[in-house]
Scaffold this active site. Structure first.
Site, PDB file in Angstrom:
ATOM      1  CB  SER A  78     -60.764  22.647 -57.314  1.00  0.00           C
ATOM      2  OG  SER A  78     -62.048  22.129 -56.854  1.00  0.00           O
ATOM      3  CB  CYS A 134     -71.485  12.978 -64.448  1.00  0.00           C
ATOM      4  SG  CYS A 134     -70.474  14.290 -63.445  1.00  0.00           S
ATOM      5  NE  ARG A 163     -69.241  19.833 -58.687  1.00  0.00           N
ATOM      6  CZ  ARG A 163     -70.045  19.111 -57.910  1.00  0.00           C
ATOM      7  NH1 ARG A 163     -71.005  19.722 -56.930  1.00  0.00           N
ATOM      8  NH2 ARG A 163     -69.815  17.953 -57.529  1.00  0.00           N
ATOM      9  CB  CYS A 199     -66.862  13.486 -66.825  1.00  0.00           C
ATOM     10  SG  CYS A 199     -68.513  13.467 -65.898  1.00  0.00           S
ATOM     11  CD  GLU A 258     -68.279   2.576 -56.972  1.00  0.00           C
ATOM     12  OE1 GLU A 258     -67.662   2.243 -57.838  1.00  0.00           O
ATOM     13  OE2 GLU A 258     -69.429   3.207 -56.902  1.00  0.00           O
ATOM     14  CE  LYS A 287     -62.654  14.575 -58.156  1.00  0.00           C
ATOM     15  NZ  LYS A 287     -63.239  14.823 -59.394  1.00  0.00           N
ATOM     16  CE  LYS A 331     -66.019  13.281 -59.070  1.00  0.00           C
ATOM     17  NZ  LYS A 331     -66.182  13.784 -60.793  1.00  0.00           N
ATOM     18  CB  CYS A 387     -70.122  17.219 -65.154  1.00  0.00           C
ATOM     19  SG  CYS A 387     -68.614  17.493 -65.006  1.00  0.00           S
TER      20      CYS A 387
HETATM   21  C1  PBG Z   1     -65.996  15.747 -63.625  1.00  0.00           C
HETATM   22  C2  PBG Z   1     -64.880  15.976 -62.606  1.00  0.00           C
HETATM   23  C3  PBG Z   1     -65.111  16.992 -61.345  1.00  0.00           C
HETATM   24  C4  PBG Z   1     -63.590  17.006 -60.846  1.00  0.00           C
HETATM   25  C5  PBG Z   1     -62.940  16.055 -61.638  1.00  0.00           C
HETATM   26  N1  PBG Z   1     -63.859  15.416 -62.489  1.00  0.00           N
HETATM   27  C6  PBG Z   1     -66.168  17.707 -60.803  1.00  0.00           C
HETATM   28  C7  PBG Z   1     -67.069  16.792 -60.191  1.00  0.00           C
HETATM   29  O1  PBG Z   1     -67.389  15.612 -60.166  1.00  0.00           O
HETATM   30  O2  PBG Z   1     -68.117  17.695 -59.718  1.00  0.00           O
HETATM   31  C8  PBG Z   1     -63.388  17.749 -59.521  1.00  0.00           C
HETATM   32  C9  PBG Z   1     -61.874  18.099 -59.601  1.00  0.00           C
HETATM   33  C10 PBG Z   1     -61.737  19.175 -58.541  1.00  0.00           C
HETATM   34  O3  PBG Z   1     -62.585  19.629 -58.017  1.00  0.00           O
HETATM   35  O4  PBG Z   1     -60.516  19.519 -58.537  1.00  0.00           O
HETATM   36  N2  PBG Z   1     -66.942  14.970 -63.296  1.00  0.00           N
END
Ligand code: PBG
Length: 342
Positions: A291, A147, A222, A137, A250, A265, A212, A139
């Site tokens: 997270s 992203c 983040r 990614c 998806e 996710k 996702k 981001c």
């Molecule tokens: C990157 C990404 C993210 C997460 C995994 N890959 C952040 C997002 O999409 O904002 C989140 C993982 C987490 O919260 O543990 N695109």
């Protein structure tokens, strides 16, 4: 078996009646040994994938305030962590790069000598048997924190997809076993598959973050990755939490484009989606215990309101029971210690 039995009950027209006293459900709950014998789902160390944030420098282990027990590691310290994962029996890790320099195009993401690319090589030379997965990614590499590439306030799909394929290729060149696109652009799996196949990486696996959701549970990540969007949100590319049929679309699309493993996710607030994908789709399924899910448990535990480690194990078990075969979790090492009886 169970299903047949309830159908039989239904045919007898008493499907909501378990005849007592012939059947006493508590009989099977009398002793720990019996509980173990009849348990339908058990968590195993084999199910766990440990995420790591890797940053520049030497001897760095910087704890992330909003994620107690999780740190950003420089490559040298990361290698020590991966060795610990190996001793614990954890089969795989996933890497997130935290570069020193960010820009609008996220060019550091496909630098062949970038932070993740170097980390993969070091890990592979120190712990060759560890399955190395990389998050694909931009981001974490863009100064705007989105992203995708941006023009006039819009997140551009097709130009971003080209970039993602380049990133995945540099990860494969560095030795990654699995690349995991997490951006939610359309067509990225196909573009990555083609790029990998054209460069002799036809055996590199794609684990697609397929369903996702645009979730508030990513907050602490983040913070950890310094990837908070500088304007707007991710709702134009990540999924609406109200949707479930869309998750199936998806997933199907990603498999048709070449995904080997699909992912749901977040996990905890989306257990129904995990179950639905398990029931409707025949493909290896991962779930990301994100997270915010991790940090909530630690926060409540620090307050003394819940038994953190036990609650964490219960959550991980629920994700497995819902149908996930792989669980990406920041609690992987602590869970492995519990499972190993340490
Ligand atoms: C990157 C990404 C993210 C997460 C995994 N890959 C952040 C997002 O999409 O904002 C989140 C993982 C987490 O919260 O543990 N695109």
């Amino acid at each position: 078996m169970k299903r047949d039995y309830s159908i039989a009950l239904e045919q007898r027209g008493n499907n909501n009646l378990m005849p007592f006293p012939i059947h006493r459900q508590r009989r099977l709950r009398k002793r720990p040994g019996i509980l173990r014998m009849v348990r339908e789902t058990a968590l195993s160390v084999d199910d766990l994938i440990a995420p790591f944030f890797v940053c520049e420098g030497q001897e760095q282990a910087v704890e992330i305030t909003s994620m107690p027990g999780v740190s950003r590691f420089s490559i040298d310290r990361l290698v020590d962590q991966v060795k610990q994962c190996r001793s614990l029996g954890i089969p795989g890790i996933i890497l997130f790069g935290i570069p020193d320099k960010k820009n609008a195009e996220g060019t550091e993401a496909y630098n062949p000598d970038g932070i993740v690319q170097r980390a993969i090589k070091e890990i592979k030379s120190a712990v060759p048997e560890m399955v190395v997965i990389t998050d694909v990614c931009i981001c974490e590499y863009t100064d705007h924190g989105h992203c995708g590439l941006i023009s006039g306030g819009e997140i551009l799909n097709d130009p971003t997809v080209k970039l993602l394929a380049e990133i995945a290729w540099t990860h494969a060149e560095s030795g990654a076993d699995i690349v995991a696109p997490s951006d939610m652009m359309d067509g990225r799996v196909q573009a990555i598959r083609e790029r990998l196949d054209d460069s002799g990486h036809e055996d590199t696996i794609i684990m697609a973050y397929s369903s996702k959701y645009a979730s508030r549970f990513y907050g602490p990540f983040r913070d950890a990755a310094v990837s908070i969007p500088q304007f707007g949100d991710r709702c134009s590319y990540q999924m609406d939490p109200g949707n479930s049929d869309e998750a199936i679309r998806e997933v199907v699309q990603d498999i048709e484009e070449g995904a080997d493993i699909v992912m749901v996710k977040p996990a905890l607030a989306y257990l129904d989606i995990i179950r639905r994908v398990r029931d409707e789709i025949n493909a290896p399924l991962a779930a990301y215990n994100v997270s915010g899910e991790y940090s909530m448990v630690h926060a409540a535990s620090q307050q003394g309101w819940i038994d953190g480690p036990r609650v964490m194990m219960e959550i991980l078990l629920s994700i497995k029971r819902a149908g996930a075969q792989m669980i990406l979790t920041y609690a992987a090492m602590e869970a492995a210690r519990v499972l190993n009886g340490e």
